[in-house]
Design a protein around this motif. Structure first.
Motif, PDB file in Angstrom:
ATOM      1  N   LEU A  46       0.873  -1.183   0.000  1.00 16.73           N
ATOM      2  CA  LEU A  46       0.000   0.000   0.000  1.00 16.73           C
ATOM      3  C   LEU A  46       0.910   1.234   0.000  1.00 16.73           C
ATOM      4  N   GLU A  47       0.718   2.141  -0.944  1.00 22.46           N
ATOM      5  CA  GLU A  47       1.562   3.339  -1.086  1.00 22.46           C
ATOM      6  C   GLU A  47       3.056   2.968  -1.106  1.00 22.46           C
ATOM      7  N   PRO A  48       3.478   2.184  -2.096  1.00 21.15           N
ATOM      8  CA  PRO A  48       4.882   1.730  -2.105  1.00 21.15           C
ATOM      9  C   PRO A  48       5.889   2.866  -2.209  1.00 21.15           C
ATOM     10  N   SER A  64       8.681  14.928  11.338  1.00 19.47           N
ATOM     11  CA  SER A  64       8.571  13.883  10.315  1.00 19.47           C
ATOM     12  C   SER A  64       7.180  13.888   9.722  1.00 19.47           C
ATOM     13  N   ARG A  65       7.108  13.579   8.441  1.00 20.78           N
ATOM     14  CA  ARG A  65       5.804  13.403   7.782  1.00 20.78           C
ATOM     15  C   ARG A  65       6.010  12.556   6.535  1.00 20.78           C
ATOM     16  N   VAL A  66       4.897  11.939   6.096  1.00 22.91           N
ATOM     17  CA  VAL A  66       4.949  11.096   4.895  1.00 22.91           C
ATOM     18  C   VAL A  66       4.809  11.978   3.658  1.00 22.91           C
ATOM     19  N   VAL A  67       5.627  11.736   2.653  1.00 24.12           N
ATOM     20  CA  VAL A  67       5.416  12.325   1.323  1.00 24.12           C
ATOM     21  C   VAL A  67       5.591  11.202   0.296  1.00 24.12           C
ATOM     22  N   LEU A  68       5.184  11.485  -0.931  1.00 19.86           N
ATOM     23  CA  LEU A  68       5.282  10.461  -1.967  1.00 19.86           C
ATOM     24  C   LEU A  68       6.477  10.722  -2.874  1.00 19.86           C
ATOM     25  N   LEU A  69       7.290   9.694  -3.044  1.00 17.70           N
ATOM     26  CA  LEU A  69       8.385   9.760  -4.016  1.00 17.70           C
ATOM     27  C   LEU A  69       7.765   9.869  -5.406  1.00 17.70           C
ATOM     28  N   PHE A  79      10.396  14.706  -4.571  1.00 21.32           N
ATOM     29  CA  PHE A  79       9.029  14.779  -4.053  1.00 21.32           C
ATOM     30  C   PHE A  79       8.539  16.210  -4.220  1.00 21.32           C
ATOM     31  N   TYR A  80       7.228  16.380  -4.090  1.00 22.40           N
ATOM     32  CA  TYR A  80       6.609  17.690  -4.339  1.00 22.40           C
ATOM     33  C   TYR A  80       5.796  18.120  -3.137  1.00 22.40           C
ATOM     34  N   THR A  81       5.786  19.437  -2.922  1.00 25.29           N
ATOM     35  CA  THR A  81       5.085  19.954  -1.749  1.00 25.29           C
ATOM     36  C   THR A  81       4.901  21.467  -1.863  1.00 25.29           C
ATOM     37  N   ASN A  82       4.446  22.061  -0.775  1.00 27.55           N
ATOM     38  CA  ASN A  82       4.274  23.511  -0.680  1.00 27.55           C
ATOM     39  C   ASN A  82       5.558  24.083  -0.064  1.00 27.55           C
ATOM     40  N   SER A  85       5.258  25.520   3.423  1.00 31.03           N
ATOM     41  CA  SER A  85       4.795  24.645   4.507  1.00 31.03           C
ATOM     42  C   SER A  85       5.858  24.557   5.595  1.00 31.03           C
ATOM     43  N   GLN A  86       5.522  23.848   6.676  1.00 32.06           N
ATOM     44  CA  GLN A  86       6.536  23.663   7.730  1.00 32.06           C
ATOM     45  C   GLN A  86       7.789  23.019   7.159  1.00 32.06           C
ATOM     46  N   LYS A  87       7.587  21.943   6.374  1.00 33.84           N
ATOM     47  CA  LYS A  87       8.767  21.266   5.838  1.00 33.84           C
ATOM     48  C   LYS A  87       9.545  22.177   4.911  1.00 33.84           C
ATOM     49  N   GLY A  88       8.804  22.991   4.107  1.00 37.31           N
ATOM     50  CA  GLY A  88       9.460  23.882   3.149  1.00 37.31           C
ATOM     51  C   GLY A  88      10.325  24.923   3.843  1.00 37.31           C
ATOM     52  N   PRO A 143      -3.184  26.730   2.179  1.00 40.15           N
ATOM     53  CA  PRO A 143      -1.994  27.355   2.762  1.00 40.15           C
ATOM     54  C   PRO A 143      -1.328  26.339   3.702  1.00 40.15           C
ATOM     55  N   GLN A 144      -0.725  25.326   3.116  1.00 41.73           N
ATOM     56  CA  GLN A 144      -0.288  24.138   3.875  1.00 41.73           C
ATOM     57  C   GLN A 144       0.490  24.513   5.140  1.00 41.73           C
ATOM     58  N   SER A 145       0.113  23.886   6.219  1.00 39.05           N
ATOM     59  CA  SER A 145       0.713  24.006   7.558  1.00 39.05           C
ATOM     60  C   SER A 145       0.279  25.261   8.316  1.00 39.05           C
ATOM     61  N   GLN A 146      -0.515  26.149   7.681  1.00 40.31           N
ATOM     62  CA  GLN A 146      -1.023  27.323   8.403  1.00 40.31           C
ATOM     63  C   GLN A 146      -2.275  26.940   9.205  1.00 40.31           C
TER      64      GLN A 146
HETATM   65  C1  LIG Z   1       0.473   8.556   2.167  1.00 39.86           C
HETATM   66  C2  LIG Z   1       0.716  10.047   2.279  1.00 39.86           C
HETATM   67  C3  LIG Z   1       1.272  10.725   1.224  1.00 39.86           C
HETATM   68  C4  LIG Z   1       1.518  12.098   1.304  1.00 39.86           C
HETATM   69  N1  LIG Z   1       2.142  12.714   0.271  1.00 39.86           N
HETATM   70  C5  LIG Z   1       2.443  14.032   0.373  1.00 39.86           C
HETATM   71  C6  LIG Z   1       3.218  14.675  -0.647  1.00 39.86           C
HETATM   72  O1  LIG Z   1       3.682  14.054  -1.622  1.00 39.86           O
HETATM   73  N2  LIG Z   1       3.452  16.005  -0.500  1.00 39.86           N
HETATM   74  C7  LIG Z   1       3.012  16.725   0.571  1.00 39.86           C
HETATM   75  O2  LIG Z   1       3.251  17.926   0.633  1.00 39.86           O
HETATM   76  N3  LIG Z   1       2.305  16.127   1.573  1.00 39.86           N
HETATM   77  C8  LIG Z   1       2.019  14.804   1.490  1.00 39.86           C
HETATM   78  N4  LIG Z   1       1.325  14.187   2.501  1.00 39.86           N
HETATM   79  C9  LIG Z   1       0.898  15.011   3.664  1.00 39.86           C
HETATM   80  C10 LIG Z   1       2.097  15.205   4.618  1.00 39.86           C
HETATM   81  O3  LIG Z   1       2.305  14.019   5.367  1.00 39.86           O
HETATM   82  C11 LIG Z   1       1.917  16.405   5.559  1.00 39.86           C
HETATM   83  O4  LIG Z   1       0.700  16.284   6.273  1.00 39.86           O
HETATM   84  C12 LIG Z   1       1.918  17.738   4.822  1.00 39.86           C
HETATM   85  O5  LIG Z   1       2.861  17.764   3.769  1.00 39.86           O
HETATM   86  C13 LIG Z   1       2.222  18.891   5.778  1.00 39.86           C
HETATM   87  O6  LIG Z   1       3.490  18.680   6.369  1.00 39.86           O
HETATM   88  P1  LIG Z   1       4.314  19.866   7.094  1.00 39.86           P
HETATM   89  O7  LIG Z   1       3.315  20.681   7.858  1.00 39.86           O
HETATM   90  O8  LIG Z   1       5.292  19.161   7.988  1.00 39.86           O
HETATM   91  O9  LIG Z   1       5.012  20.658   6.017  1.00 39.86           O
HETATM   92  C14 LIG Z   1       1.120  12.813   2.457  1.00 39.86           C
HETATM   93  C15 LIG Z   1       0.549  12.123   3.533  1.00 39.86           C
HETATM   94  C16 LIG Z   1       0.366  10.750   3.446  1.00 39.86           C
HETATM   95  C17 LIG Z   1      -0.191  10.017   4.633  1.00 39.86           C
END
Ligand SMILES: Cc1cc2nc3c(=O)[nH]c(=O)nc-3n(C[C@H](O)[C@H](O)[C@H](O)COP(=O)(O)O)c2cc1C
Length: 217
Positions: A46-48, A64-69, A79-82, A85-88, A143-146
């Motif tokens: 699941l979600e490899p 720590s948080r999950v992101v998708l490769l 990987f892609y994100t905002n 965000s906190q991670k950014g 507005p991710q993480s706000q």
């Molecule tokens: C299976 C799964 C995949 C996710 N993939 C992404 C992703 O590719 N990019 C992303 O920004 N957040 C993804 N998220 C959400 C993050 O885990 C996280 O909630 C979000 O990025 C905010 O993180 P931050 O506040 O630490 O920046 C995913 C969550 C899960 C459970």
């Protein structure tokens, strides 16, 4: 909670299905990573392509948080994100991160330490264009993480964004959204074995080459 403590104390899985030896691991850890990822996809994990990425905050706490490769090459893991965000914001201040894959179906873990680099605008544009429209609108709306006052507040922003891009052929990539590449300097392959005597083979980057060694489980 006491019940749960007793329950989790007694949960035990013995890993017996596979092993990892120096002779079978590829000399190039990217090739090995590619192979394990292929096997996780093949095994219908699941979600490899999910990995836990950890960043360091200015307060000294890792997060720590999950992101998708979304891309793997000899250069690194994308990987892609905002970006806001906190991670950014943590990556902007401290680009050294860790990433961890866990595939329970295969009793395998991969641990990576490396440095994050922003992908080029062209790479982020190309990936953004490949996303479903709903995800593209979501990238504009969230507005991710706000802090949000309510769920409705998010849905109101989404409606505004939808109205703005209604009828447009292509939704542009928000400037605050894009990719990172993790360029590893350490990659560890962990294969579960019986009685907790697991196999661990770690690669360290030495100049252009990778040196490997076995770690105690
Ligand atoms: C299976 C799964 C995949 C996710 N993939 C992404 C992703 O590719 N990019 C992303 O920004 N957040 C993804 N998220 C959400 C993050 O885990 C996280 O909630 C979000 O990025 C905010 O993180 P931050 O506040 O630490 O920046 C995913 C969550 C899960 C459970």
């Amino acid at each position: 909670m006491e019940n749960r403590s007793a329950q989790v104390r007694d949960l035990r899985t013995d890993y017996t299905s596979r092993s990892l030896s120096e002779s079978e691991v590829d000399a190039n850890p990217f090739v090995q990573l590619d192979q394990w990822l292929a096997e996780a996809i093949e095994a219908k994990a699941l979600e490899p392509n999910a990995m836990v990425v950890s960043t360091l905050g200015d307060d000294g706490f890792p997060a720590s948080r999950v992101v998708l490769l979304r891309g793997l090459s000899a250069e690194g893991l994308n990987f892609y994100t905002n970006y806001d965000s906190q991670k950014g914001t943590e990556i902007a201040a401290h680009p050294k991160v860790s990433a961890c894959f866990f595939w329970p179906e295969l009793e395998r873990q991969i641990r990576i330490s490396g440095t994050c680099h922003k992908l080029s605008d062209e790479e982020s544009d190309a990936y953004f264009a490949s996303r479903p429209a709903g995800s593209q609108l979501g990238a504009w709306a969230s507005p991710q993480s706000q802090t949000l006052p309510s769920r409705e507040a998010l849905e109101t922003i989404l409606e505004e964004v939808k109205a703005k891009y209604e009828g447009q052929d292509a939704i542009p990539r928000p400037p605050h959204w894009g990719g990172y590449r993790i360029v590893p300097h350490r990659i560890e392959f962990w294969q579960g074995r019986a009685s907790r005597l697991h196999d661990r083979i770690v690669f360290h980057k030495q100049g252009e080459d990778w040196q490997s060694s076995r770690l105690a489980p």
